[in-house]
Enzyme design. Structure first.
Site, PDB file in Angstrom:
ATOM      1  N   LYS A  26      -9.605  -3.175   4.563  1.00 20.77           N
ATOM      2  CA  LYS A  26      -8.385  -2.797   3.644  1.00 20.77           C
ATOM      3  C   LYS A  26      -8.725  -3.425   2.155  1.00 20.77           C
ATOM      4  CE  LYS A  26      -4.839  -2.909   6.944  1.00 20.77           C
ATOM      5  NZ  LYS A  26      -4.073  -3.868   7.666  1.00 20.77           N
TER       6      LYS A  26
ATOM      7  N   ILE B 264      -8.258  -4.291  -3.858  1.00 17.75           N
ATOM      8  CA  ILE B 264      -7.236  -4.142  -2.755  1.00 17.75           C
ATOM      9  C   ILE B 264      -6.953  -2.775  -2.346  1.00 17.75           C
ATOM     10  CG2 ILE B 264      -6.917  -6.557  -2.727  1.00 17.75           C
ATOM     11  CD1 ILE B 264      -4.102  -5.899  -3.763  1.00 17.75           C
ATOM     12  N   CYS B 265      -6.971  -2.515  -1.195  1.00 21.46           N
ATOM     13  CA  CYS B 265      -6.187  -0.999  -0.631  1.00 21.46           C
ATOM     14  C   CYS B 265      -4.959  -1.117  -0.848  1.00 21.46           C
ATOM     15  CB  CYS B 265      -6.620  -0.757   0.588  1.00 21.46           C
ATOM     16  SG  CYS B 265      -6.237   0.694   1.262  1.00 21.46           S
ATOM     17  N   LEU B 266      -4.319  -0.111  -1.768  1.00 21.18           N
ATOM     18  CA  LEU B 266      -2.886  -0.087  -1.952  1.00 21.18           C
ATOM     19  C   LEU B 266      -2.324   1.546  -1.692  1.00 21.18           C
ATOM     20  CD1 LEU B 266      -2.451  -2.352  -5.033  1.00 21.18           C
ATOM     21  CD2 LEU B 266      -1.860  -2.850  -2.579  1.00 21.18           C
TER      22      LEU B 266
ATOM     23  N   TYR C  97     -11.465  -1.777  -1.280  1.00 23.89           N
ATOM     24  CA  TYR C  97     -12.709  -0.953  -1.775  1.00 23.89           C
ATOM     25  C   TYR C  97     -14.004  -1.881  -2.428  1.00 23.89           C
ATOM     26  CZ  TYR C  97      -8.766   2.509  -1.267  1.00 23.89           C
ATOM     27  OH  TYR C  97      -7.754   3.063  -0.710  1.00 23.89           O
TER      28      TYR C  97
END
Length: 164
Positions: free
Chosen positions: A107, A114-116, A109
């Site tokens: 989760k 952070i992946c949102l 990149y």
């Protein structure tokens, strides 16, 4: 979104100035609103005994850095955080990075961002220009830490500094 998060976010002031880093004096006005919202969010957190980050910017307000932490099993896990304000801000949300966790969770990149994308970005786009940095922390980083830190600890991917 849980009720506690919703109540917290409702207390963070909404921003009105639609300006990004290339917008000169309007950007300065936007930064004033950003700081007011961040100060209010910090006050809300401290009042609730939920202090979990500190953050500061460069003089132009285009580069932000600080620390965030998450308490899990009575241990404090602390991380550096950083992000640059996108040129297209506020239409584009800042991409918050925790560089030391880069590559440790799916989760995230490249570069520790952070992946949102699934939950946060649609919410952000519906609330331009009213959401700002404080909202990104409350609705993006805080839930991400709550989901990922326990997972990373339980799977032995990260260790508390006392356990190293």
């Amino acid at each position: 979104m849980d009720n506690h998060t919703k109540q917290t976010v409702q207390q963070i002031p909404l921003l009105t100035v639609k300006a990004g880093p290339r917008d000169g004096d309007k950007w300065i006005d936007r930064l004033k609103e950003e700081y007011q919202a961040l100060i209010k969010y910090v006050e809300i957190n401290k009042k609730a005994d939920n202090d979990w980050f500190n953050i500061e910017s460069n003089p132009l307000g285009t580069r932000w850095q600080g620390k965030c932490w998450y308490i899990y099993n009575f241990k404090k896990y602390e991380f550096d955080l950083e992000f640059d304000m996108p040129v297209t801000y506020p239409e584009t949300a800042p991409e918050i990075a925790i560089p030391e966790l880069d590559g440790k969770t799916e989760k995230m990149y490249r570069g520790g961002k952070i992946c949102l994308t699934i939950h946060f970005k649609p919410l952000w786009s519906r609330n331009v220009p009213h959401f700002g940095i404080a909202h990104a922390l409350a609705l993006g980083l805080a839930p991400w830490l709550a989901a990922e830190v326990p997972h990373l600890v339980d799977n032995g991917i990260i260790k508390h500094k006392e356990d190293k």
